[in-house]
Enzyme design. Structure first.
Site, PDB file in Angstrom:
ATOM      1  N   SER A 188       1.001  -1.158   0.167  1.00  0.00           N
ATOM      2  CA  SER A 188      -0.046   0.003  -0.032  1.00  0.00           C
ATOM      3  C   SER A 188       0.789   1.336  -0.036  1.00  0.00           C
ATOM      4  O   SER A 188       0.540   2.386  -0.447  1.00  0.00           O
ATOM      5  CB  SER A 188      -0.969  -0.019   1.104  1.00  0.00           C
ATOM      6  OG  SER A 188      -0.126  -0.087   2.220  1.00  0.00           O
ATOM      7  N   ASP A 240       2.066 -18.941 -11.681  1.00  0.00           N
ATOM      8  CA  ASP A 240       1.552 -20.557 -11.467  1.00  0.00           C
ATOM      9  C   ASP A 240       2.963 -21.260 -10.993  1.00  0.00           C
ATOM     10  O   ASP A 240       4.014 -20.834 -11.216  1.00  0.00           O
ATOM     11  CB  ASP A 240       0.731 -20.706 -12.587  1.00  0.00           C
ATOM     12  CG  ASP A 240       1.448 -21.070 -13.723  1.00  0.00           C
ATOM     13  OD1 ASP A 240       2.796 -21.404 -13.648  1.00  0.00           O
ATOM     14  OD2 ASP A 240       0.936 -20.956 -14.889  1.00  0.00           O
TER      15      ASP A 240
END
Length: 144
Positions: free
Chosen positions: A64, A82
């Site tokens: 953030s 993945d």
């Protein structure tokens, strides 16, 4: 508890750790010092390659405070890694676009990741009408 195999490409970065009770996102750090001018793009090495368990994937997003602290954006908005990306040289990177002149130092926390199971196989059934409450399809309340 799952065990995750990890290879480090740098002795300078802090090792990954899971902080129970704080967040289930894990911080990733820059593995090299990077100087960028406004408008420049760079793949920032994160200093790790990770062998994810079969059936899992990792989501990589900025912290953030990344934009505030460094003035960079992640160009793919959300990275998806993945379990096939698991080779000895499959280092993770942060694709950064500088909005202002900036320097990112080794060990600066610039992004975070979490590991999740693959989405289950789904079938989409086409229908004429949905039976849920109609919120108007705009914003958080559905109304302008």
């Amino acid at each position: 508890m799952e065990t995750i195999k990890i290879k480090y490409f740098s002795e300078e970065i802090e090792r990954l750790c899971y902080i129970a009770g704080k967040s289930d996102w894990i911080d990733l750090r820059s593995a090299k010092e990077v100087t960028l001018k406004a408008g420049e793009y760079c793949l920032i090495p994160l200093g790790v390659a990770i062998k994810l368990p079969k059936g899992y994937e990792a989501l990589v997003i900025p912290r953030s405070s990344t934009f505030k602290n460094f003035g960079i954006l992640q160009t793919n908005s959300c990275g998806l890694i993945d379990e096939s990306y698991c080779g000895d040289n499959d280092q993770w990177y942060f694709p950064a676009l500088a909005i202002r002149d900036t320097v990112i130092h080794v060990n600066d926390r610039i992004c975070q990741f979490r590991i999740i199971k693959h989405q289950p196989e789904l079938y989409f059934e086409e229908i004429e009408h949905l039976t849920g409450e109609d919120r108007g399809g705009f914003g958080s309340t559905g109304r302008q």
